[in-house]
Design an enzyme around this catalytic site. Sequence first.
Site, mmCIF file in Angstrom:
data_model
loop_
_atom_site.group_PDB
_atom_site.id
_atom_site.type_symbol
_atom_site.label_atom_id
_atom_site.label_comp_id
_atom_site.label_asym_id
_atom_site.label_seq_id
_atom_site.Cartn_x
_atom_site.Cartn_y
_atom_site.Cartn_z
ATOM 1 C CG HIS A 196 -0.495 0.309 2.509
ATOM 2 N ND1 HIS A 196 -0.581 1.576 3.044
ATOM 3 C CD2 HIS A 196 0.087 -0.464 3.445
ATOM 4 C CE1 HIS A 196 -0.061 1.560 4.275
ATOM 5 N NE2 HIS A 196 0.348 0.336 4.540
ATOM 6 C CB CYS A 320 -0.009 19.151 20.985
ATOM 7 S SG CYS A 320 1.649 19.713 21.349
HETATM 8 C C1 LIG Z 1 4.037 2.057 6.544
HETATM 9 C C2 LIG Z 1 5.323 1.596 7.081
HETATM 10 C C3 LIG Z 1 5.424 0.379 7.783
HETATM 11 C C4 LIG Z 1 4.230 -0.472 8.109
HETATM 12 O O1 LIG Z 1 3.700 -1.097 6.978
HETATM 13 P P1 LIG Z 1 2.202 -1.702 7.044
HETATM 14 O O2 LIG Z 1 2.053 -2.431 5.764
HETATM 15 O O3 LIG Z 1 1.300 -0.507 7.146
HETATM 16 O O4 LIG Z 1 2.139 -2.583 8.238
HETATM 17 C C5 LIG Z 1 6.667 -0.017 8.226
HETATM 18 N N1 LIG Z 1 7.759 0.737 7.996
HETATM 19 C C6 LIG Z 1 7.707 1.908 7.326
HETATM 20 C C7 LIG Z 1 8.950 2.677 7.093
HETATM 21 C C8 LIG Z 1 6.493 2.377 6.851
HETATM 22 O O5 LIG Z 1 6.438 3.540 6.202
#
Ligand SMILES: *Cc1c(COP(=O)(O)O)cnc(C)c1O
Length: 384
Positions: A196, A320
């Site tokens: 994604h 915050c």
């Molecule tokens: C989004 C992200 C994740 C987590 O990935 P998911 O598929 O949302 O579990 C891990 N590491 C980094 C650097 C990310 O940007």
Amino acid sequence: MDHAATTYTRQDVLEAMIPYFHDRFGNPSSIYQIARESRAVVETARAQVARALGAEPDEIYFTSGGSEADNWAIKGIASASRKKGNHIITSRIEHHAVLHPCEFLEKAGYEVTYLPVDKYGLIDPASLEQAITAQTILISLMFANNEIGTIQPIAELGAIAKQHQVPFHTDAVQVIGNVPVDVKAQNIDLLSISAHKFYGPKGVGALYIRKGVRIDNLIHGGDQERKKRAGTENIAGIVGLGKAIELATADIPGYNTRLRALRDRMWKGIQETIPYCRLNGHPEKRLHGNLNVSFEFIEGESMLLLLDDAGICASTGSACTSGSLEPSHVLMAIGLPPEIAHGSLRLTLGRVNTEEDVDYVLEALPGIVTRLREMSPLYQKGRG
Ligand SMILES: *Cc1c(COP(=O)(O)O)cnc(C)c1O
């Protein structure tokens, strides 16, 4: 303006996935025709992922996403190497999907070194070299940072790990489609990705595990993924991941040129219209779509709310209003004072963004910053 948080699933990727939700629903572990078809498309996707990473297909294991891949790499290596040692090296700027498993392992008796970074977010390879001991069983350092976009000298870090024969894992979730990956040339033993983040579906990712690396299973059950990761395969998701990674890596230079032009236009416009702002992260060694700026005297979450009113989606290292007073661990690690970290705004550009989008943000943002600064006692004092 928040593509580092997630991306939409491209139409061509979605269309490739649809049949596997519906009429082509065979379980790859069964033996009849539609099941064999599911098996075949999973293996096609595995080859697509392998090709994009410079790996062999049997070094690719599908997971539920980046977090699972990171957890598996860290806990799986830690548990398989318990007799060899109990020391893990990572950095202070990792994603929580790496930091939290490391903290979990600390409670179980492992020792973790969190390498510092410089003001740009770069890890000093000499500090890695110094941190390695006879007890070190894993090094996990992210390829590019999700908040400030800094890209590490990954091949150099990997070479140090290799010299000392310590398995080297990298969270490359932000990297696919943005920086060329070649696990062999870059000395990487394990690498996490998530669909994604590069115009594929949510809930599917992969872990590359170099042949010969010893790792325990995270999920136990059936014989899927060569007995390493149990659970009936997310066929549609895996098909989407394969298609998305093929498309995302087909023209990395072209994508970067476009994003960089938009990002530079944004940064130039911000500097021309808004005083008291500074760039976070490295000016050059950064993801092309990433702009992270701190605006002094204001608080990031109020900025996000006003941007949202204008229809602009962005992100901040401040928390915050959500009751957590600690600003982002990444911004703290690069040495920002908390009040500057709280005024940070992350804009991450992607495929759909145009010059008009950038100009729309540049129209809205100065007024928002001025409005918030006028309400800020710090600003009145700071200016005087
Ligand atoms: C989004 C992200 C994740 C987590 O990935 P998911 O598929 O949302 O579990 C891990 N590491 C980094 C650097 C990310 O940007």
